[in-house]
Scaffold this active site. Structure first.
Site, PDB file in Angstrom:
ATOM      1  N   GLU A   1      29.332 -16.365 -33.729  1.00  0.00           N
ATOM      2  CA  GLU A   1      29.417 -16.306 -32.213  1.00  0.00           C
ATOM      3  C   GLU A   1      30.756 -15.901 -31.981  1.00  0.00           C
ATOM      4  O   GLU A   1      31.733 -16.411 -32.314  1.00  0.00           O
ATOM      5  CB  GLU A   1      28.890 -17.657 -31.434  1.00  0.00           C
ATOM      6  CG  GLU A   1      29.115 -17.872 -30.067  1.00  0.00           C
ATOM      7  CD  GLU A   1      28.345 -18.708 -29.217  1.00  0.00           C
ATOM      8  OE1 GLU A   1      27.644 -19.559 -29.948  1.00  0.00           O
ATOM      9  OE2 GLU A   1      28.659 -18.939 -28.242  1.00  0.00           O
TER      10      GLU A   1
ATOM     11  N   LYS B   1      19.013 -25.536 -36.616  1.00  0.00           N
ATOM     12  CA  LYS B   1      20.376 -24.757 -36.783  1.00  0.00           C
ATOM     13  C   LYS B   1      21.299 -25.806 -36.466  1.00  0.00           C
ATOM     14  O   LYS B   1      21.200 -26.693 -35.751  1.00  0.00           O
ATOM     15  CB  LYS B   1      20.440 -23.767 -35.767  1.00  0.00           C
ATOM     16  CG  LYS B   1      21.791 -22.847 -35.627  1.00  0.00           C
ATOM     17  CD  LYS B   1      21.737 -21.864 -35.098  1.00  0.00           C
ATOM     18  CE  LYS B   1      21.763 -22.075 -33.339  1.00  0.00           C
ATOM     19  NZ  LYS B   1      23.213 -22.794 -33.053  1.00  0.00           N
TER      20      LYS B   1
ATOM     21  N   ASP C   1      17.977 -26.417 -32.549  1.00  0.00           N
ATOM     22  CA  ASP C   1      19.617 -26.622 -32.793  1.00  0.00           C
ATOM     23  C   ASP C   1      19.653 -28.233 -32.862  1.00  0.00           C
ATOM     24  O   ASP C   1      18.908 -29.358 -32.461  1.00  0.00           O
ATOM     25  CB  ASP C   1      20.250 -26.532 -31.517  1.00  0.00           C
ATOM     26  CG  ASP C   1      21.301 -25.667 -31.553  1.00  0.00           C
ATOM     27  OD1 ASP C   1      21.610 -25.049 -32.793  1.00  0.00           O
ATOM     28  OD2 ASP C   1      21.562 -24.803 -30.581  1.00  0.00           O
TER      29      ASP C   1
ATOM     30  N   ASP D   1      21.094 -25.879 -28.079  1.00  0.00           N
ATOM     31  CA  ASP D   1      21.666 -26.970 -27.298  1.00  0.00           C
ATOM     32  C   ASP D   1      22.313 -26.658 -26.176  1.00  0.00           C
ATOM     33  O   ASP D   1      22.785 -27.212 -25.396  1.00  0.00           O
ATOM     34  CB  ASP D   1      22.460 -28.015 -28.300  1.00  0.00           C
ATOM     35  CG  ASP D   1      23.471 -27.063 -28.901  1.00  0.00           C
ATOM     36  OD1 ASP D   1      23.843 -25.851 -28.634  1.00  0.00           O
ATOM     37  OD2 ASP D   1      24.451 -27.914 -29.395  1.00  0.00           O
TER      38      ASP D   1
ATOM     39  N   GLU E   1      25.933 -26.352 -36.501  1.00  0.00           N
ATOM     40  CA  GLU E   1      27.320 -25.659 -36.601  1.00  0.00           C
ATOM     41  C   GLU E   1      28.198 -25.977 -37.862  1.00  0.00           C
ATOM     42  O   GLU E   1      27.993 -27.228 -38.349  1.00  0.00           O
ATOM     43  CB  GLU E   1      28.000 -25.989 -35.102  1.00  0.00           C
ATOM     44  CG  GLU E   1      27.339 -25.396 -34.053  1.00  0.00           C
ATOM     45  CD  GLU E   1      27.806 -26.044 -32.819  1.00  0.00           C
ATOM     46  OE1 GLU E   1      29.137 -26.172 -32.632  1.00  0.00           O
ATOM     47  OE2 GLU E   1      27.271 -25.370 -31.619  1.00  0.00           O
TER      48      GLU E   1
HETATM   49  O1  KIV Z   1      22.568 -23.137 -28.256  1.00  0.00           O
HETATM   50  C1  KIV Z   1      22.665 -21.965 -28.345  1.00  0.00           C
HETATM   51  O2  KIV Z   1      21.666 -21.461 -27.385  1.00  0.00           O
HETATM   52  C2  KIV Z   1      23.172 -21.341 -29.343  1.00  0.00           C
HETATM   53  C3  KIV Z   1      22.901 -19.886 -29.224  1.00  0.00           C
HETATM   54  C4  KIV Z   1      23.455 -19.103 -28.322  1.00  0.00           C
HETATM   55  C5  KIV Z   1      23.257 -19.140 -30.360  1.00  0.00           C
HETATM   56  O3  KIV Z   1      23.557 -21.849 -30.193  1.00  0.00           O
END
Ligand code: KIV
Length: 282
Positions: A198, A133, A103, A64, A135
């Site tokens: 991160e 993915k 994401d 994202d 958070e």
């Molecule tokens: O959104 C993204 O690109 C990320 C990575 C940098 C880990 O979450």
């Protein structure tokens, strides 16, 4: 002679590429026990994804971060599910070898496990992602359990969580070791297959890696992770609005583009382009 050596080498590379096995979730997990460091980069479109997939990257993340890199926003908060699906679809068309992870954008999984499951399903079904993915640690356990119950692999994300930018007061290094380690363990227990870590101090990243069995993928977290991820546009020198300290630039593609564009403009203005070789005859 030199050219035949080069072409033999190229054929070798081509043969190697043909044999390259696609990265899968089980192989990704196994890499940790084999001591093989994992490589990840972001992509948001077909052209970049082709370049990454043809190179030797293990996994591509449709992050994202596209809110900043593609949309010029200050953070990822305004990215929508439809936008994530659109970009994931573009990347999926190019992917032959890489594991493709998409994401889950802000507010696409926080409301309820049911909402998380439905939106993860859309990223797989409509976008073509292999995994998603999201958070959060403890607070995301319900979402992760719901998603993995449908056999959709989930990658977690702890430490600096860009979707929490307002609570955190900016994109800052996160040092609350006890909480971050227990978040990582909660995510693993909920069924995640890997975790992005991160912007944490290197010794904390090492502690996280040792406290879970699944691979940890660092960004701004030093060497003590099982793999690394960077935003491609940052490491290629294509996006220079933000320059986090943890980014190493492996290219100066932005400068190369400016130079090429200026050369084109000069040649158009002075009549140097198009030349006879670019011109059709009647
Ligand atoms: O959104 C993204 O690109 C990320 C990575 C940098 C880990 O979450």
């Amino acid at each position: 002679m030199a050219s035949s050596v080069r072409s033999a080498k190229n054929n070798g590379i081509a043969a190697e590429k043909k044999e390259r096995r696609p990265m899968t979730v089980p192989r990704f997990i196994e890499a940790k026990s084999l001591g093989q460091r994992l490589t990840m980069l972001t992509a948001y479109d077909y052209t970049m994804a082709r370049l990454l997939d043809d190179a030797d990257v293990d996994a591509i993340l449709v992050g994202d971060s596209l809110g900043m890199v593609m949309q010029g926003e200050p953070n990822p908060l305004r990215v929508t599910m439809d936008e994530m699906i659109y970009h994931t679809r573009l990347v999926a068309k190019a992917v032959r070898h890489c594991l493709l992870i998409a994401d889950m954008p802000f507010m696409s999984y926080q409301v309820s496990p049911q909402q998380a499951l439905e939106n993860a399903g859309r990223l797989v079904k409509e976008g073509g992602a292999h995994a998603v993915k999201l958070e959060g640690g403890q607070r995301s356990v319900g979402a992760i359990e719901a998603i993995v119950s449908a056999d959709i692999p989930v990658m977690g994300h702890v430490g600096l969580m860009p979707q929490s930018v307002h609570r955190l007061g900016g994109f800052r290094v996160q040092r609350d070791g006890e909480r971050i380690v227990s978040d990582a363990q909660a995510i693993e227990k909920a069924g995640a297959f890997a975790i992005v870590v991160e912007c944490v101090p290197a010794d904390l990243a090492q502690q996280i890696r040792e406290s879970v069995k699944i691979p940890t993928i660092g960004i701004g977290a030093g060497l003590g992770c099982d793999g690394q991820i960077l935003v491609s546009h940052d490491m290629l020198g294509l996006f220079n609005d933000l320059r986090p300290r943890f980014v190493k630039q492996y290219g100066a593609i932005g400068e190369a583009i400016s130079e090429a564009v200026n050369r084109y403009c000069d040649e158009v203005r002075t009549g140097g382009f198009p030349g006879p070789e670019h011109t059709f005859r009647g």
